[in-house]
Design a protein around this motif. Sequence first.
Motif, short mmCIF file in Angstrom:
data_model
loop_
_atom_site.label_atom_id
_atom_site.label_comp_id
_atom_site.label_asym_id
_atom_site.label_seq_id
_atom_site.Cartn_x
_atom_site.Cartn_y
_atom_site.Cartn_z
N GLU A 140 45.10 -41.27 47.97
CA GLU A 140 45.57 -40.35 46.91
C GLU A 140 44.66 -39.13 46.82
N ALA A 141 43.35 -39.35 46.92
CA ALA A 141 42.41 -38.24 46.82
C ALA A 141 42.57 -37.27 47.99
N VAL A 142 42.75 -37.81 49.19
CA VAL A 142 42.96 -36.94 50.36
C VAL A 142 44.25 -36.15 50.21
N ASP A 143 45.33 -36.81 49.80
CA ASP A 143 46.61 -36.12 49.61
C ASP A 143 46.49 -35.04 48.56
N LEU A 144 45.82 -35.35 47.45
CA LEU A 144 45.63 -34.36 46.39
C LEU A 144 44.79 -33.20 46.88
N GLY A 145 43.76 -33.49 47.68
CA GLY A 145 42.92 -32.44 48.21
C GLY A 145 43.68 -31.48 49.10
N ARG A 146 44.56 -32.01 49.93
CA ARG A 146 45.34 -31.14 50.81
C ARG A 146 46.38 -30.36 50.02
N ARG A 147 46.85 -30.93 48.93
CA ARG A 147 47.91 -30.29 48.14
C ARG A 147 47.38 -29.29 47.13
N GLU A 148 46.30 -29.66 46.42
CA GLU A 148 45.83 -28.83 45.31
C GLU A 148 44.40 -28.34 45.47
N GLY A 149 43.69 -28.85 46.47
CA GLY A 149 42.32 -28.41 46.67
C GLY A 149 41.32 -29.52 46.44
N VAL A 150 40.12 -29.28 46.93
CA VAL A 150 39.07 -30.30 46.89
C VAL A 150 38.62 -30.58 45.46
N GLY A 151 38.53 -29.55 44.62
CA GLY A 151 38.05 -29.74 43.25
C GLY A 151 38.84 -30.77 42.47
N PRO A 152 40.17 -30.60 42.35
CA PRO A 152 40.97 -31.60 41.63
C PRO A 152 40.88 -33.00 42.25
N ALA A 153 40.81 -33.04 43.58
CA ALA A 153 40.74 -34.34 44.25
C ALA A 153 39.44 -35.06 43.93
N MET A 154 38.31 -34.32 43.95
CA MET A 154 37.03 -34.94 43.66
C MET A 154 36.93 -35.36 42.20
N ARG A 155 37.53 -34.58 41.31
CA ARG A 155 37.52 -34.99 39.90
C ARG A 155 38.30 -36.29 39.73
N MET A 188 32.00 -30.69 50.46
CA MET A 188 32.88 -31.75 50.00
C MET A 188 34.23 -31.73 50.72
N GLU A 189 34.61 -30.59 51.29
CA GLU A 189 35.87 -30.55 52.03
C GLU A 189 35.82 -31.50 53.23
N THR A 190 34.73 -31.43 54.00
CA THR A 190 34.58 -32.36 55.12
C THR A 190 34.50 -33.79 54.64
N SER A 191 33.70 -34.03 53.60
CA SER A 191 33.51 -35.39 53.09
C SER A 191 34.83 -35.99 52.61
N LEU A 192 35.60 -35.20 51.88
CA LEU A 192 36.85 -35.70 51.32
C LEU A 192 37.94 -35.85 52.37
N LEU A 193 38.20 -34.78 53.11
CA LEU A 193 39.37 -34.76 53.98
C LEU A 193 39.18 -35.54 55.28
N TYR A 194 37.94 -35.64 55.77
CA TYR A 194 37.73 -36.20 57.10
C TYR A 194 36.86 -37.45 57.14
N GLU A 195 36.23 -37.81 56.02
CA GLU A 195 35.34 -38.98 56.01
C GLU A 195 35.78 -40.08 55.05
N LEU A 196 36.35 -39.71 53.92
CA LEU A 196 36.53 -40.66 52.82
C LEU A 196 37.31 -41.89 53.25
N ARG A 197 38.47 -41.71 53.88
CA ARG A 197 39.30 -42.87 54.22
C ARG A 197 38.61 -43.76 55.25
N SER A 198 38.13 -43.17 56.33
CA SER A 198 37.55 -43.99 57.40
C SER A 198 36.22 -44.61 56.99
N PHE A 199 35.38 -43.85 56.31
CA PHE A 199 34.09 -44.38 55.91
C PHE A 199 34.23 -45.51 54.91
N SER A 200 35.13 -45.37 53.94
CA SER A 200 35.25 -46.38 52.89
C SER A 200 35.83 -47.69 53.43
N ARG A 201 36.40 -47.68 54.63
CA ARG A 201 36.92 -48.89 55.24
C ARG A 201 35.93 -49.54 56.20
#
Length: 271
Positions: A140-155, A188-201
Amino acid sequence: MDSGMLTTPGAELYYEARGSGPVLLTILGGGGDAAMAGPLAEALARRYTVITYDRRGTTRSPFTGPPAEQRVAEHADDALGLIDASGPEAAYVFGTHSGALIALDLLARHPARVRRLVAHEPPAFDLLPDAARWRRLAQEAVDLGRREGVGPAMRRFGEETGVAAPPEPDPGLPAWVRDMLARMAANMETSLLYELRSFSRFVPDPVALRGAPLVLASGAQSRGKLMHRCTLAVAEHLGVTAVELPGDHVGYLRSPAEFAAALHERLAGSP
């Protein structure tokens, strides 16, 4: 302080080295870079040659190709490259947040290159009983980041995890802190969009890490919070007992001298 660049497959890594003595490599997570580890490095420089660096895709360590989903193993290979570039001796390692996941993979796959590892608050969400919830949240955070930006996704992610995004730089803060916060926000763009899903698994290898020179730690002020739960889950998975270090999730930055003293004791082998 010395600085330099290391070429690795897919990235150019910026690093800094301070002090003298055995090598201690620090690996931060999220949007942190070498500057965020600077106060801790200064506090440890009388005992160690402390290497801090910007992980691939952050600040001064650009990808050399298009951004893509990151793997913990790639980052562990970067860490190995930095250790190898420092000389033939094995290194001490301190990893925190996703840097702790990277460090655990480094130790599991290259045990001869690590003298002792302190892994601080590794966010191994897949080891939690409610792992499915955290997988959904990451997506959800990655999808939100791509749709509305990193700020809303990180919040959104921070509301659920209790790990806040970098605050806006306050004009009253020292210039180096304002600059660091601005860089963290950009990273945070790299952390959110390219690391969050794979790292958390990522799940550490319990067979490879059995009996390894490893300390798992969480902050004394993190008790009961999500990162504390993750640390305990990793400890159970690996069959070790977690210890406490001063402060919270970023205790190494808030109280570097106190944290450095406690970290040195753990690196030296204190129970």
